[in-house]
Design a protein around this motif. Structure first.
Motif, PDB file in Angstrom:
ATOM      1  N   SER A  99       0.842  -1.186   0.000  1.00  0.00           N
ATOM      2  CA  SER A  99       0.000   0.000   0.000  1.00  0.00           C
ATOM      3  C   SER A  99       0.882   1.242   0.000  1.00  0.00           C
ATOM      4  CB  SER A  99      -0.880  -0.008   1.252  1.00  0.00           C
ATOM      5  OG  SER A  99      -1.594   1.184   1.350  1.00  0.00           O
ATOM      6  N   ASP A 100       0.350   2.307  -0.569  1.00  0.00           N
ATOM      7  CA  ASP A 100       1.063   3.582  -0.579  1.00  0.00           C
ATOM      8  C   ASP A 100       0.663   4.475   0.583  1.00  0.00           C
ATOM      9  OD1 ASP A 100       2.523   2.969  -2.823  1.00  0.00           O
ATOM     10  OD2 ASP A 100       1.073   3.854  -4.201  1.00  0.00           O
ATOM     11  N   LYS A 101      -0.052   3.929   1.551  1.00  0.00           N
ATOM     12  CA  LYS A 101      -0.446   4.728   2.714  1.00  0.00           C
ATOM     13  C   LYS A 101       0.773   5.191   3.500  1.00  0.00           C
ATOM     14  CE  LYS A 101      -4.962   2.656   3.500  1.00  0.00           C
ATOM     15  NZ  LYS A 101      -5.764   1.865   4.430  1.00  0.00           N
TER      16      LYS A 101
ATOM     17  N   GLY B 144       1.883   8.477   2.169  1.00  0.00           N
ATOM     18  CA  GLY B 144       0.963   9.533   2.588  1.00  0.00           C
ATOM     19  C   GLY B 144       1.175   9.927   4.037  1.00  0.00           C
ATOM     20  N   PHE B 145       1.333   8.916   4.914  1.00  0.00           N
ATOM     21  CA  PHE B 145       1.607   9.214   6.321  1.00  0.00           C
ATOM     22  C   PHE B 145       2.896  10.010   6.451  1.00  0.00           C
ATOM     23  CE2 PHE B 145      -0.850   7.659   9.814  1.00  0.00           C
ATOM     24  CZ  PHE B 145      -1.775   6.815   9.232  1.00  0.00           C
TER      25      PHE B 145
ATOM     26  N   GLY C 270       4.005   5.465  11.475  1.00  0.00           N
ATOM     27  CA  GLY C 270       2.983   5.223  10.466  1.00  0.00           C
ATOM     28  C   GLY C 270       3.557   4.653   9.185  1.00  0.00           C
ATOM     29  N   THR C 271       4.704   5.161   8.782  1.00  0.00           N
ATOM     30  CA  THR C 271       5.358   4.652   7.582  1.00  0.00           C
ATOM     31  C   THR C 271       5.744   3.192   7.759  1.00  0.00           C
ATOM     32  OG1 THR C 271       6.209   6.842   7.080  1.00  0.00           O
ATOM     33  CG2 THR C 271       7.292   4.991   6.006  1.00  0.00           C
TER      34      THR C 271
ATOM     35  N   TYR D 257       2.587   0.777   7.776  1.00  0.00           N
ATOM     36  CA  TYR D 257       1.909   0.502   6.509  1.00  0.00           C
ATOM     37  C   TYR D 257       2.825  -0.068   5.444  1.00  0.00           C
ATOM     38  CZ  TYR D 257      -2.486   2.446   7.992  1.00  0.00           C
ATOM     39  OH  TYR D 257      -3.667   2.656   8.651  1.00  0.00           O
ATOM     40  N   TRP D 258       4.138   0.085   5.574  1.00  0.00           N
ATOM     41  CA  TRP D 258       5.060  -0.504   4.590  1.00  0.00           C
ATOM     42  C   TRP D 258       5.548  -1.871   5.023  1.00  0.00           C
ATOM     43  CZ3 TRP D 258       8.888   3.615   2.338  1.00  0.00           C
ATOM     44  CH2 TRP D 258       8.206   4.377   1.387  1.00  0.00           C
TER      45      TRP D 258
END
Length: 61
Positions: free
Chosen positions: A8-10, A13-14, A55-56, A59-60
């Motif tokens: 995901s690319d979230k 964004g975070f 956050g990074t 989600y990564w």
């Protein structure tokens, strides 16, 4: 047995959102007139930077 990976690319964004908040907090730290306001700017910068990193990685990972 096959494993599934979902990317995901979230995380990007975070990182971008909270990095901008950290930069804003650092700007407040530099230009604010009073000690208390400078302290709040520093707190905002530290919390936002911490959330950006966590956050990074969440989600990564």
């Amino acid at each position: 047995m096959e494993g599934q990976a979902v990317y995901s690319d979230k995380g990007i964004g975070f990182a971008m959102l909270f990095s901008l908040l950290a930069i804003g907090g650092a700007a407040v730290l530099l230009v604010a007139p009073g000690q208390v306001t400078k302290a709040w700017g520093f707190a905002l910068a530290m919390v936002a930077a911490s959330i950006a990193v966590v956050g990074t990685q969440a989600y990564w990972g």
